[in-house]
Write a protein that holds these residues in place. Sequence first.
Motif, mmCIF file in Angstrom:
data_model
loop_
_atom_site.group_PDB
_atom_site.id
_atom_site.type_symbol
_atom_site.label_atom_id
_atom_site.label_comp_id
_atom_site.label_asym_id
_atom_site.label_seq_id
_atom_site.Cartn_x
_atom_site.Cartn_y
_atom_site.Cartn_z
ATOM 1 N N PHE A 1 21.380 -16.526 -96.237
ATOM 2 C CA PHE A 1 22.703 -16.990 -95.821
ATOM 3 C C PHE A 1 23.160 -16.237 -94.576
ATOM 4 N N SER A 2 22.686 -16.674 -93.438
ATOM 5 C CA SER A 2 23.071 -16.134 -92.139
ATOM 6 C C SER A 2 22.986 -17.255 -91.119
ATOM 7 N N THR A 3 23.510 -16.995 -89.936
ATOM 8 C CA THR A 3 23.487 -18.022 -88.891
ATOM 9 C C THR A 3 22.093 -18.226 -88.315
ATOM 10 N N LYS A 4 21.137 -17.385 -88.708
ATOM 11 C CA LYS A 4 19.756 -17.604 -88.266
ATOM 12 C C LYS A 4 19.134 -18.795 -88.981
ATOM 13 N N ASN A 5 19.687 -19.154 -90.142
ATOM 14 C CA ASN A 5 19.148 -20.256 -90.944
ATOM 15 C C ASN A 5 20.166 -21.392 -91.034
ATOM 16 N N ARG A 6 19.652 -22.587 -91.347
ATOM 17 C CA ARG A 6 20.492 -23.748 -91.587
ATOM 18 C C ARG A 6 20.104 -24.341 -92.934
ATOM 19 N N TRP A 7 21.103 -24.801 -93.666
ATOM 20 C CA TRP A 7 20.834 -25.357 -94.983
ATOM 21 C C TRP A 7 21.828 -26.472 -95.289
ATOM 22 N N ARG A 8 21.514 -27.208 -96.371
ATOM 23 C CA ARG A 8 22.378 -28.293 -96.838
ATOM 24 C C ARG A 8 22.689 -28.046 -98.308
ATOM 25 N N GLU B 1 37.790 4.257 -75.264
ATOM 26 C CA GLU B 1 38.936 3.515 -75.789
ATOM 27 C C GLU B 1 38.597 2.023 -75.848
ATOM 28 N N THR B 2 39.267 1.314 -76.732
ATOM 29 C CA THR B 2 39.051 -0.115 -76.871
ATOM 30 C C THR B 2 40.357 -0.824 -77.167
ATOM 31 N N LYS B 3 40.372 -2.120 -76.919
ATOM 32 C CA LYS B 3 41.545 -2.932 -77.216
ATOM 33 C C LYS B 3 41.440 -3.491 -78.632
ATOM 34 N N GLU B 4 42.561 -3.991 -79.134
ATOM 35 C CA GLU B 4 42.551 -4.632 -80.443
ATOM 36 C C GLU B 4 41.724 -5.916 -80.388
ATOM 37 N N LEU B 5 41.134 -6.259 -81.527
ATOM 38 C CA LEU B 5 40.228 -7.401 -81.597
ATOM 39 C C LEU B 5 40.613 -8.274 -82.788
ATOM 40 N N ASP B 6 40.672 -9.579 -82.547
ATOM 41 C CA ASP B 6 40.996 -10.537 -83.605
ATOM 42 C C ASP B 6 39.700 -11.066 -84.207
ATOM 43 N N TRP B 7 39.348 -10.553 -85.383
ATOM 44 C CA TRP B 7 38.162 -11.031 -86.081
ATOM 45 C C TRP B 7 38.462 -12.300 -86.879
ATOM 46 N N ALA B 8 39.714 -12.499 -87.282
ATOM 47 C CA ALA B 8 40.046 -13.516 -88.282
ATOM 48 C C ALA B 8 39.693 -14.921 -87.817
ATOM 49 N N THR B 9 40.178 -15.319 -86.654
ATOM 50 C CA THR B 9 40.010 -16.713 -86.215
ATOM 51 C C THR B 9 38.550 -17.118 -86.078
ATOM 52 N N PRO B 10 37.713 -16.378 -85.330
ATOM 53 C CA PRO B 10 36.314 -16.835 -85.192
ATOM 54 C C PRO B 10 35.518 -16.732 -86.483
ATOM 55 N N LEU B 11 35.785 -15.717 -87.326
ATOM 56 C CA LEU B 11 35.019 -15.587 -88.561
ATOM 57 C C LEU B 11 35.384 -16.684 -89.560
ATOM 58 N N LYS B 12 36.666 -16.990 -89.688
ATOM 59 C CA LYS B 12 37.062 -18.077 -90.588
ATOM 60 C C LYS B 12 36.457 -19.398 -90.137
ATOM 61 N N GLU B 13 36.462 -19.630 -88.842
ATOM 62 C CA GLU B 13 35.887 -20.866 -88.313
ATOM 63 C C GLU B 13 34.391 -20.935 -88.593
ATOM 64 N N HIS C 1 29.745 -9.773 -98.779
ATOM 65 C CA HIS C 1 28.703 -9.845 -99.793
ATOM 66 C C HIS C 1 28.737 -11.173 -100.537
ATOM 67 N N ARG C 2 29.918 -11.763 -100.713
ATOM 68 C CA ARG C 2 30.054 -13.000 -101.487
ATOM 69 C C ARG C 2 29.358 -14.194 -100.834
ATOM 70 N N PHE D 1 28.765 -21.868 -93.081
ATOM 71 C CA PHE D 1 28.479 -21.506 -94.468
ATOM 72 C C PHE D 1 29.089 -22.495 -95.467
ATOM 73 N N GLU D 2 29.885 -23.438 -94.960
ATOM 74 C CA GLU D 2 30.473 -24.493 -95.780
ATOM 75 C C GLU D 2 31.287 -23.925 -96.939
ATOM 76 N N GLU D 3 32.043 -22.879 -96.645
ATOM 77 C CA GLU D 3 32.954 -22.294 -97.621
ATOM 78 C C GLU D 3 34.341 -22.208 -96.998
ATOM 79 N N ASP D 4 35.319 -21.990 -97.855
ATOM 80 C CA ASP D 4 36.699 -21.896 -97.391
ATOM 81 C C ASP D 4 36.900 -20.567 -96.671
ATOM 82 N N GLY D 5 37.133 -20.626 -95.364
ATOM 83 C CA GLY D 5 37.302 -19.402 -94.597
ATOM 84 C C GLY D 5 38.524 -18.603 -94.997
ATOM 85 N N THR D 6 39.582 -19.290 -95.463
ATOM 86 C CA THR D 6 40.801 -18.568 -95.855
ATOM 87 C C THR D 6 40.590 -17.723 -97.104
ATOM 88 N N SER D 7 39.552 -18.017 -97.905
ATOM 89 C CA SER D 7 39.298 -17.214 -99.099
ATOM 90 C C SER D 7 38.716 -15.852 -98.768
#
Length: 657
Positions: free
Chosen positions: A503-510, A114-126, A495-496, A132-138
């Motif tokens: 495009f992952s957190t393993k890399n950094r770009w400008r 069994e598992t508890k509910e998990l909030d993905w929205a807040t940390p992923l949008k942040e 995918h977008r 990724f320098e994109e609008d998290g709300t999109s």
Amino acid sequence: MARAPARTAAGCRTTAASDRDSVLQMQPCQLQSQRARLHQQISKELRMRTGAENLYRATSNTWVRETVALELSYVNSNLQLLKEELAELSSSVEVDQPQGESVTIPMIPLGLKETKELDWATPLKELISEHFEEDGTSYETEIQELEDLRQAMRTPSRDEVGLDLLAAYYSQLCFLDARFFSAARSPRLLFHWYDSLTGVPAQQRALAFEKGSVLFNIGALHTQIGARQDCSCTEGIIRATEAFQRAAGAFRLLRENFSHAPSPDMSTASLSVLEQLMVAQAQECVFKGLLLPASDTPDNCPAQLQLAQEAAQVAAEYGLVHRAMAQPPVQDYLPASWTSLAQVKSQHFCALAHHHAAMALCEGSSADKGELSRHVFQPSTTCEPQGPTASSIQKMPQHPEECRKLAKAHLKRAILGQEEALRLHTLCRVLRKVDLLQVVVTQALQCSLAKYSELEREDDFFEAVEAPDIQPKTHQAPEVRMPSLSQMKVTDLFHRLGPLSVFSTKNRWRLVGPVHMTRGEGGFGFTLRGDSPVLIAAVVPGGQAESAGLKEGDYIVSVNGRPCKWWKHVEVVAQLRGVSEHNVSLQVVSMLPSPEPRGTGPRRPALLWSQRECGFETAMPARARPWPILGWGRKTKQSKTGCHPDFCTNRNCVTCP
């Protein structure tokens, strides 16, 4: 008018069958709800015990310490009762009874974690906004789809649909691991899971814990599917065997790729025992498959000979399982009823081996009995698998009277074995409630007693013959098969954001641009290579690209305002050639050096190491390709890094004119 009652009766039967199916579908949900309630109560008692222990260590007042000690004893008693209730619930076979009217010995299914509910929205949008320098709300639609998928996989149906649901979520976790989780940056998430065996909660920030728990549930769901199959038909036996083999593969996969598990059910010792148990249950299904055609011809000596060896093999497998379950630390958290049931099955199938050997002695010819002597009997006192050696061959009597006496000796051992199985059954409080188990063992005992009575004579005053053990042997050893996680084609929800190779957190770009350029006499002044995303392989000195600030190694992510992260090389070239004399607007990303080399830096104090820390890497998923069975594989050289991209060998690479 005469046909109306028939139609009415058929309708009633259809309605009754539908009601029965509805009840069967609701029972797993009720069982899952009971497990969730017990997990919550256990978690509450554990928090109370932790608080009381802290107070006991902090105070020096004698009266307070005595009061706290009394409260601790009360809490520990409640915890013990709750764990016993959970063990009985895990040992229940009412929900996972075979679908049919045949009387077969029950299997051991595992309960889901069994598992508890998990909030993905807040940390992923942040993370999307900052890294990724994109609008998290999109990305709210993708995040909501991920949360819905996780919510649905908490209560999967006990069929292939439920397995597909778990596999789909597991594949999404592999995508998330490759894109959002790295040593440099990861979402701030805390995964809560309850132990399947003890109900004790565990929590970790490592995504490997989430993936491992889902993989455990895939194995557990396979055990429930296998336990519910109707073993009175060949199709049901085949499905049950396949399910238990897949379950063994899932537990082996966990055991080989996880370390320092925070919960007992995912420890190396537990997974090893569970794998052995699934192999034994698959071996039992093999025996049942051979028993179906042999039951129609009880006088077939070769068939009875094979059944004797197969039954001895099942007994040997369950004997190994019972000894493994009785060893610490597994014996401390595995349900005691499982250990008892493994011992009961070992005795039951060992007795069945002697019963079928007696049947072969009674009905076989001289040639068959010679075969029986060479390959079936051994004088040792164990059911462990052995190879036939010269010292293990016992001379087979050829006289009918001697064969009768030897058959009686085997039947006597069969009767004693079934009586011992019944005795062990009555000693376990949980097993005493399983009437089906008692029925199966009792039927086998009565069958041996009836055959023994047929061979009994009034002048049999002495029992001089001692029946040898049956040599275990199987003609169809179970295979440990990995769960089919790669059969489903799952699309990356994010995918977008672009290809995972860049495009992952393993890399950094400008992000650079938009850059406006005009075609000159020498073209745009750069060379393109690669696909998804297209790479600027070279910049012509003094050209338009260099004047615009473009550099070698930049990735083109937008052409004239159109995102092109997933475009092929020919698509970008065609778009650039189509601008004619007009200006073109490009947006590129320039890769930055990583903050620290891979494999360096302080290690996180996690109990369960992630695949990255265990020396495993997640392979980058290709487009329109199913994810591999595991997200782990031996470390290989990176095909692309942020600073040194590996140019493709596309023969169509050209310098854009």
